[in-house]
Design an enzyme around this catalytic site. Sequence first.
Site, PDB file in Angstrom:
ATOM      1  N   SER A  91       0.809  -1.226   0.000  1.00 33.12           N
ATOM      2  CA  SER A  91       0.000   0.000   0.000  1.00 33.12           C
ATOM      3  C   SER A  91       0.841   1.275   0.000  1.00 33.12           C
ATOM      4  CB  SER A  91      -0.920  -0.004   1.214  1.00 33.12           C
ATOM      5  OG  SER A  91      -0.150  -0.140   2.375  1.00 33.12           O
ATOM      6  N   THR A 193      -1.714   3.579   4.282  1.00 32.52           N
ATOM      7  CA  THR A 193      -0.794   4.705   4.206  1.00 32.52           C
ATOM      8  C   THR A 193       0.182   4.738   5.392  1.00 32.52           C
ATOM      9  OG1 THR A 193      -2.676   5.875   3.349  1.00 32.52           O
ATOM     10  CG2 THR A 193      -0.827   7.219   4.096  1.00 32.52           C
ATOM     11  N   THR A 211       1.689   6.983   0.121  1.00 33.74           N
ATOM     12  CA  THR A 211       0.752   5.874  -0.119  1.00 33.74           C
ATOM     13  C   THR A 211       0.648   5.545  -1.600  1.00 33.74           C
ATOM     14  OG1 THR A 211      -1.496   5.107   0.384  1.00 33.74           O
ATOM     15  CG2 THR A 211      -1.299   7.340  -0.435  1.00 33.74           C
ATOM     16  N   ARG A 221      -7.815   8.651  -9.456  1.00 36.44           N
ATOM     17  CA  ARG A 221      -8.314   8.910  -8.093  1.00 36.44           C
ATOM     18  C   ARG A 221      -7.166   9.299  -7.165  1.00 36.44           C
ATOM     19  NH1 ARG A 221      -7.133   6.943  -2.700  1.00 36.44           N
ATOM     20  NH2 ARG A 221      -9.006   7.118  -1.463  1.00 36.44           N
ATOM     21  N   VAL A 222      -7.379  10.324  -6.348  1.00 37.47           N
ATOM     22  CA  VAL A 222      -6.412  10.717  -5.316  1.00 37.47           C
ATOM     23  C   VAL A 222      -7.164  10.798  -3.994  1.00 37.47           C
ATOM     24  CG1 VAL A 222      -4.892  12.567  -4.500  1.00 37.47           C
ATOM     25  CG2 VAL A 222      -4.936  11.971  -6.931  1.00 37.47           C
ATOM     26  N   GLY A 223      -6.542  10.310  -2.932  1.00 38.05           N
ATOM     27  CA  GLY A 223      -7.171  10.347  -1.610  1.00 38.05           C
ATOM     28  C   GLY A 223      -6.645  11.496  -0.775  1.00 38.05           C
ATOM     29  N   ASP A 224      -6.638  11.257   0.525  1.00 36.50           N
ATOM     30  CA  ASP A 224      -6.267  12.311   1.483  1.00 36.50           C
ATOM     31  C   ASP A 224      -4.757  12.504   1.627  1.00 36.50           C
ATOM     32  OD1 ASP A 224      -6.266   9.624   2.570  1.00 36.50           O
ATOM     33  OD2 ASP A 224      -5.753  10.548   4.494  1.00 36.50           O
ATOM     34  N   THR A 244      -4.827   7.658   8.087  1.00 39.06           N
ATOM     35  CA  THR A 244      -4.756   6.469   7.252  1.00 39.06           C
ATOM     36  C   THR A 244      -6.181   5.981   7.051  1.00 39.06           C
ATOM     37  OG1 THR A 244      -3.805   4.254   7.065  1.00 39.06           O
ATOM     38  CG2 THR A 244      -4.414   4.961   9.269  1.00 39.06           C
ATOM     39  N   GLY A 245      -6.376   5.157   6.035  1.00 40.27           N
ATOM     40  CA  GLY A 245      -7.715   4.645   5.802  1.00 40.27           C
ATOM     41  C   GLY A 245      -8.363   5.304   4.600  1.00 40.27           C
ATOM     42  N   GLY A 247      -9.507   7.649   2.256  1.00 44.82           N
ATOM     43  CA  GLY A 247      -9.180   9.062   2.095  1.00 44.82           C
ATOM     44  C   GLY A 247     -10.372   9.961   1.844  1.00 44.82           C
TER      45      GLY A 247
HETATM   46  N1  GLY Z   1      -5.428   7.012   2.861  1.00 45.16           N
HETATM   47  C1  GLY Z   1      -5.026   6.648   1.586  1.00 45.16           C
HETATM   48  C2  GLY Z   1      -5.988   6.921   0.530  1.00 45.16           C
HETATM   49  O1  GLY Z   1      -7.181   6.937   0.752  1.00 45.16           O
HETATM   50  O2  GLY Z   1      -5.568   7.100  -0.591  1.00 45.16           O
END
Ligand code: GLY
Length: 334
Positions: A91, A193, A211, A221-224, A244-245, A247
């Site tokens: 990950s 992450t 991450t 796609r992009v997360g947090d 983490t988790g 996003g």
């Molecule tokens: N926390 C990582 C993501 O959602 O991309």
Amino acid sequence: MKRRNFIKKASVSGLGLVAVSSTLISCEETKKDEKVVAAVNIKPIRPLVIATWNTPLAVETAAKVLEKGGSVLDAVEQGCRIEEANEEGMSVGKGGLPDRDGDVTLDACIMNEKGDYGAVLGVKNIKHVISVARKVMEDTPHVMLVAEGAEQFAVSKGFKRENLLTEKAKKAWEKWKITSEYKPIINIENHDTIGMLAIDKNGDISGACTTSGLAYKMAGRVGDSPIIGGGLFVDNEIGGASATGLGEEVLKTVGSFLIVELMRQGKTPQQACEEAIGRIVNKPGKDFKNFQVGYIAVNKQGETGAYSIHEHFSYNLFKEGENKNMPSDFFNKV
Ligand code: GLY
């Protein structure tokens, strides 16, 4: 200023004052009834490193940088690079699970003690995106570079292109394709992450977050994780937080920024992490059963906090010469 407010502000700004009475009385109230408030010096816990999940080597690496007198920014960068190079972790960095088209794309950000920030989003073919994020922060007038632009910038700075899709990750992706219906995997238990926060012996704080994002995400796609205030936030006067988790849920509540602001208002890192999780799970009708979010936080005094929605989130903490993996407390106890 009311005494109650003075104590709160003094404690948060690092003067080391604590109230021994549970009820503090304002100066306007009668002297006769006033309870005793003691002012003692609390020695801040420094140096300190905290990181999401079971990441002992990453934390040890960061701690060694600090112990040798290296900068706190070097510490979090070097710590995160360990996980980016760990091909077994699926990950972060090389070995990370790809998007649904089979491309590994990485996100990272970094913040220093001056509040500077750098990030890269959706980068292919470059393993150490945390170091590219640092270069964005230090060598450009910008804070974020994405996709091909970020990759080209990395190459111009001497980073080598390499295939990030390991055989193990490729096999997992091929298996996922058979039954997936092209839905991403939202995993409530496993390593995700890496977010890392460190304080050096002078009390300066930096943070980093890296991450490969949600497994089998949609392309683009992009997360947090690379977003300031989402996956990471540091304010050198107050402390830092990282996430983490899933996003999407972190971003909708600007989780890491929220935690630092709650600490500014006087909450402990633990209380702040719990409130940030509360902002997610207490939304009307929110079905949080199938996704995980976890937070870590540290304040200027070296107090730490961690909290997640579900069980099985853990964090590594280096303080007072010891590096330990600790289970986080969590919300969903049923
Ligand atoms: N926390 C990582 C993501 O959602 O991309």
